[in-house]
Scaffold this motif. Structure first.
Motif, PDB file in Angstrom:
ATOM      1  N   TYR A  88       0.839  -1.207   0.000  1.00  0.00           N
ATOM      2  CA  TYR A  88       0.000   0.000   0.000  1.00  0.00           C
ATOM      3  C   TYR A  88       0.872   1.255   0.000  1.00  0.00           C
ATOM      4  O   TYR A  88       0.651   2.183  -0.783  1.00  0.00           O
ATOM      5  N   THR A 130       0.893   3.822  -3.114  1.00  0.00           N
ATOM      6  CA  THR A 130       0.345   5.170  -2.916  1.00  0.00           C
ATOM      7  C   THR A 130       1.435   6.239  -2.991  1.00  0.00           C
ATOM      8  O   THR A 130       1.185   7.331  -3.490  1.00  0.00           O
ATOM      9  N   LEU A 149       1.990   6.767  -6.591  1.00  0.00           N
ATOM     10  CA  LEU A 149       0.858   7.526  -7.143  1.00  0.00           C
ATOM     11  C   LEU A 149       0.996   9.015  -6.824  1.00  0.00           C
ATOM     12  O   LEU A 149       0.765   9.873  -7.683  1.00  0.00           O
ATOM     13  N   ILE A 150       1.378   9.325  -5.595  1.00  0.00           N
ATOM     14  CA  ILE A 150       1.541  10.731  -5.204  1.00  0.00           C
ATOM     15  C   ILE A 150       2.611  11.411  -6.070  1.00  0.00           C
ATOM     16  O   ILE A 150       2.392  12.504  -6.600  1.00  0.00           O
ATOM     17  N   VAL A 163       1.190  11.941  -9.563  1.00  0.00           N
ATOM     18  CA  VAL A 163       0.226  13.048  -9.649  1.00  0.00           C
ATOM     19  C   VAL A 163       0.948  14.393  -9.563  1.00  0.00           C
ATOM     20  O   VAL A 163       0.612  15.329 -10.292  1.00  0.00           O
ATOM     21  N   ARG A 164       1.957  14.476  -8.703  1.00  0.00           N
ATOM     22  CA  ARG A 164       2.705  15.730  -8.609  1.00  0.00           C
ATOM     23  C   ARG A 164       3.380  16.049  -9.945  1.00  0.00           C
ATOM     24  O   ARG A 164       3.389  17.205 -10.379  1.00  0.00           O
ATOM     25  N   ALA A 220       0.618  17.024 -12.438  1.00  0.00           N
ATOM     26  CA  ALA A 220       0.078  18.357 -12.131  1.00  0.00           C
ATOM     27  C   ALA A 220       1.036  19.448 -12.589  1.00  0.00           C
ATOM     28  O   ALA A 220       0.612  20.508 -13.047  1.00  0.00           O
ATOM     29  N   LEU A 254      -6.553  14.814 -15.474  1.00  0.00           N
ATOM     30  CA  LEU A 254      -6.026  14.477 -14.146  1.00  0.00           C
ATOM     31  C   LEU A 254      -7.167  14.062 -13.219  1.00  0.00           C
ATOM     32  O   LEU A 254      -7.037  13.104 -12.444  1.00  0.00           O
ATOM     33  N   HIS A 255      -8.285  14.768 -13.327  1.00  0.00           N
ATOM     34  CA  HIS A 255      -9.441  14.412 -12.497  1.00  0.00           C
ATOM     35  C   HIS A 255      -9.938  12.997 -12.824  1.00  0.00           C
ATOM     36  O   HIS A 255     -10.191  12.194 -11.922  1.00  0.00           O
ATOM     37  N   ASP A 256     -10.040  12.690 -14.108  1.00  0.00           N
ATOM     38  CA  ASP A 256     -10.466  11.341 -14.519  1.00  0.00           C
ATOM     39  C   ASP A 256      -9.475  10.291 -14.009  1.00  0.00           C
ATOM     40  O   ASP A 256      -9.873   9.218 -13.543  1.00  0.00           O
ATOM     41  N   LEU A 276      -7.504  10.500 -11.378  1.00  0.00           N
ATOM     42  CA  LEU A 276      -7.656  10.352  -9.924  1.00  0.00           C
ATOM     43  C   LEU A 276      -8.919   9.557  -9.570  1.00  0.00           C
ATOM     44  O   LEU A 276      -8.897   8.732  -8.656  1.00  0.00           O
ATOM     45  N   SER A 277     -10.000   9.801 -10.306  1.00  0.00           N
ATOM     46  CA  SER A 277     -11.243   9.048 -10.057  1.00  0.00           C
ATOM     47  C   SER A 277     -10.999   7.556 -10.237  1.00  0.00           C
ATOM     48  O   SER A 277     -11.401   6.739  -9.406  1.00  0.00           O
ATOM     49  N   ARG A 319      -8.068   5.873 -10.272  1.00  0.00           N
ATOM     50  CA  ARG A 319      -7.086   5.320  -9.335  1.00  0.00           C
ATOM     51  C   ARG A 319      -7.676   5.175  -7.939  1.00  0.00           C
ATOM     52  O   ARG A 319      -7.383   4.223  -7.229  1.00  0.00           O
ATOM     53  N   ARG A 320      -8.505   6.135  -7.536  1.00  0.00           N
ATOM     54  CA  ARG A 320      -9.111   6.070  -6.200  1.00  0.00           C
ATOM     55  C   ARG A 320     -10.049   4.869  -6.107  1.00  0.00           C
ATOM     56  O   ARG A 320     -10.025   4.119  -5.132  1.00  0.00           O
ATOM     57  N   ILE A 376      -7.850   1.670  -6.052  1.00  0.00           N
ATOM     58  CA  ILE A 376      -7.131   1.473  -4.782  1.00  0.00           C
ATOM     59  C   ILE A 376      -8.103   1.137  -3.654  1.00  0.00           C
ATOM     60  O   ILE A 376      -7.851   0.238  -2.851  1.00  0.00           O
TER      61      ILE A 376
END
Lengths: 106, 106
Positions: A22, A26, A29-30, A33-34, A37, A49-51, A53-54, A56-57, A60
Motif C-alpha cells: 500500500y 500510494t 501515485l503521489i 500526480v505531482r 500536475a 487528471l481528475h479522470d 484520480l477518479s 485510481r481512487r 485502490i
C-alpha cells in the motif's frame, strides 16, 4: 481461507506485507500526480487528471481490502503489479506462498 | 430575454466577455491545482485534491452555459465572483448593464 487458517505470526507478516504494498503504490501515485500536475497547461489536462484520480481512487479503494478470504488473491495481484515483493511474504506457509505465486503468474 | 434581444454587436461583446471570464477562472484554477499538487504529501491530500476537482468541474460545467435566456444571470454571478470585469461588458445596452450590476449586488 479464513483468519483461523493464518497463524498469529502469519497474520503479522500479512499485515506488514499489505502495508508495504500500500505504501509503495500510494507513494508512487503521489509522485506521479505531482509530476502530472506540474505539466498541466490547459483545462483538458486538468479534467484528464481528475479522470485519472477518479479511476485510481476507485481501483485502490477496491484493491486494498484486507480480509482473509481474499488475501491470497490480493497478494497475487499486488505481486504481479510489483507493489508486493516476495521478500515481504517470507514466513508464510509453503502452501500459501505456492498459491500466491502461482496465481500471480496467471 | 432571448437571442433577438441582443444586437449583433452585443452578442459579440457577450461572447468575448464570457470567454474572458472563463479564461480568467480556469487559468486561476490551473495555477491553484498546480500549487495544491506540489504540496501533496499523503494520500488524504490526494483524495482531497480529487474531491476539490470533482466539485470545481461540476461547478464550472454548470456555470459556463452560454445561452441568452440565462446570460444576464451568468454575467451577474461572474461579476460578483470577480471573473468578469465591468469593462468586458462595455457596449451592452444601459438596461442590460443595470440588470447585471443590480443582480451582482444581491
Amino acid at each position: 481461507m479464513n483468519a483461523h487458517d493464518w497463524s498469529t505470526a502469519e497474520q503479522q507478516i500479512a499485515q506488514a506485507a499489505f502495508k508495504n504494498a500500500y505504501d509503495r503504490e500510494t507513494s508512487t501515485l503521489i509522485q506521479d500526480v505531482r509530476a502530472k500536475a506540474g505539466s498541466i497547461a490547459r483545462l483538458e489536462d486538468l479534467w484528464r487528471l481528475h479522470d485519472f484520480l477518479s479511476a485510481r481512487r476507485h481501483e485502490i479503494d477496491g484493491k486494498y481490502d484486507y480480509s482473509y478470504p481474499s488475501l491470497i488473491f490480493v497478494f497475487a495481484e499486488l505481486l504481479r503489479e510489483g507493489w508486493l515483493h516476495l521478500g515481504d511474504l517470507e514466513g508464510l506457509s509453503r502452501d500459501k506462498l505456492a498459491k500466491i505465486t502461482s496465481l500471480a503468474r496467471m
